[in-house]
Design an enzyme around this catalytic site. Structure first.
Site, mmCIF file in Angstrom:
data_model
loop_
_atom_site.group_PDB
_atom_site.id
_atom_site.type_symbol
_atom_site.label_atom_id
_atom_site.label_comp_id
_atom_site.label_asym_id
_atom_site.label_seq_id
_atom_site.Cartn_x
_atom_site.Cartn_y
_atom_site.Cartn_z
ATOM 1 N N ARG A 96 0.829 -1.211 0.000
ATOM 2 C CA ARG A 96 0.000 0.000 0.000
ATOM 3 C C ARG A 96 0.861 1.257 0.000
ATOM 4 O O ARG A 96 0.346 2.345 -0.126
ATOM 5 C CB ARG A 96 -0.837 0.062 1.264
ATOM 6 N N ARG B 188 -21.633 -1.345 -2.813
ATOM 7 C CA ARG B 188 -20.922 -2.610 -2.623
ATOM 8 C C ARG B 188 -21.433 -3.331 -1.379
ATOM 9 O O ARG B 188 -21.673 -2.722 -0.343
ATOM 10 C CB ARG B 188 -19.428 -2.327 -2.486
ATOM 11 N N ARG C 84 -19.603 -2.721 4.193
ATOM 12 C CA ARG C 84 -18.432 -2.457 5.021
ATOM 13 C C ARG C 84 -18.525 -1.056 5.606
ATOM 14 O O ARG C 84 -18.896 -0.124 4.911
ATOM 15 C CB ARG C 84 -17.169 -2.569 4.170
HETATM 16 P P1 AMP Z 1 -9.042 -3.165 1.390
HETATM 17 O O1 AMP Z 1 -10.067 -4.239 1.504
HETATM 18 O O2 AMP Z 1 -7.794 -3.633 0.664
HETATM 19 O O3 AMP Z 1 -9.597 -1.898 0.807
HETATM 20 O O4 AMP Z 1 -8.547 -2.821 2.881
HETATM 21 C C1 AMP Z 1 -9.430 -2.362 3.862
HETATM 22 C C2 AMP Z 1 -8.650 -1.676 4.964
HETATM 23 O O5 AMP Z 1 -7.710 -2.597 5.543
HETATM 24 C C3 AMP Z 1 -7.800 -0.498 4.504
HETATM 25 O O6 AMP Z 1 -8.531 0.709 4.442
HETATM 26 C C4 AMP Z 1 -6.725 -0.458 5.586
HETATM 27 O O7 AMP Z 1 -7.235 0.093 6.789
HETATM 28 C C5 AMP Z 1 -6.488 -1.940 5.853
HETATM 29 N N1 AMP Z 1 -5.443 -2.485 4.958
HETATM 30 C C6 AMP Z 1 -5.588 -3.420 3.996
HETATM 31 N N2 AMP Z 1 -4.419 -3.685 3.404
HETATM 32 C C7 AMP Z 1 -3.509 -2.882 4.006
HETATM 33 C C8 AMP Z 1 -2.113 -2.672 3.827
HETATM 34 N N3 AMP Z 1 -1.405 -3.334 2.883
HETATM 35 N N4 AMP Z 1 -1.504 -1.765 4.633
HETATM 36 C C9 AMP Z 1 -2.178 -1.096 5.587
HETATM 37 N N5 AMP Z 1 -3.491 -1.230 5.793
HETATM 38 C C10 AMP Z 1 -4.157 -2.116 5.012
#
Ligand code: AMP
Length: 221
Positions: free
Chosen positions: A88, A123, A156
């Site tokens: 990220r 979503r 979510r």
């Molecule tokens: P996502 O489903 O990938 O959009 O992730 C949802 C949430 O999980 C994000 O908004 C972050 O709070 C956390 N998250 C997921 N992947 C990461 C990552 N690689 N680094 C830091 N936080 C993460």
């Protein structure tokens, strides 16, 4: 095959990740899904992560890097893997290199922010499996129920509009620099046959899910 799916939250990474993982018989590693399950089951990791996730912030790098290292060392990942939502930021990308995690392809899915806001508000997710629906483009067969298990779907908390705006900001500041980072690495391949950096491609995430899938498979073939 080992690849990274890059793109802002809501561009359809999770949906396309499933198609890619099925076609190439590789495991999908979604840090977001792992963190959501940890939150749901109130594990020590989940209790810390929840504070950041509900605010749309990134979970601290060291926690996420450890999750990825630990998962990838499992035997199932020997055939290859697809990283969805990781790295990220540049720190995570560099930590991945140092840990010897190899990547063949970096694929960016690109969607304008106004369309992302429209999508994320529609979503719905089936938490236990990570299956994703969209009330317009990909609705469940029965209203608000998962097609396979019949269990309820959930919106979510981080898909609420204000949180989405924050997450898009964070994407711009922290994740977008990865595009230039991987583009420049990919160009190094052209200068020497010895180099084996990941190949980079950006594709449009607009249009039918199937068409986006075809664009992706065209690059990965
Ligand atoms: P996502 O489903 O990938 O959009 O992730 C949802 C949430 O999980 C994000 O908004 C972050 O709070 C956390 N998250 C997921 N992947 C990461 C990552 N690689 N680094 C830091 N936080 C993460």
């Amino acid at each position: 095959m080992r690849l990274i799916l890059l793109g802002a939250p809501g561009v359809g990474k999770g949906t396309q990740a499933r198609f890619i993982a099925d076609k190439f018989h590789i495991l999908q590693l979604s840090t977001g899904n792992i963190l959501r399950l940890a939150v749901k089951y109130k594990t020590p990791l989940g209790i810390i992560a929840k504070r950041y996730m509900n605010l749309g912030k990134l979970v601290p790098d060291d926690l996420v890097i450890n999750i990825v290292k630990e998962q990838i060392s499992r035997p199932g990942y020997k055939n290859g893997y697809l990283l969805d939502g990781f790295p990220r930021n540049i720190t995570q990308a560099k930590a991945m290199n140092s840990a010897g995690i190899i990547i063949d392809y970096v694929l960016e899915i690109n969607v304008p922010f106004d369309e992302i806001i429209n999508r994320t508000s529609n979503r719905r997710i089936h938490y236990p499996s990570g299956r994703i629906y969209n009330l317009h483009y990909n609705p469940p067969k029965n209203e608000n129920l998962d097609d396979i298990t019949g269990e309820p779907l959930i919106q979510r908390e981080d898909d609420l509009k204000e949180t989405v705006l924050k997450r898009l900001n964070i994407y711009d500041e922290q994740t977008k620099p990865l595009i230039d980072y991987y583009k420049s690495l990919s160009k190094l391949n052209l200068n020497s046959k010895e180099n084996n950096y990941p190949k980079y491609k950006s594709i449009s995430g607009l249009g039918a899910i199937k068409d986006i899938q075809l664009r992706i498979f065209d690059f990965l073939k």
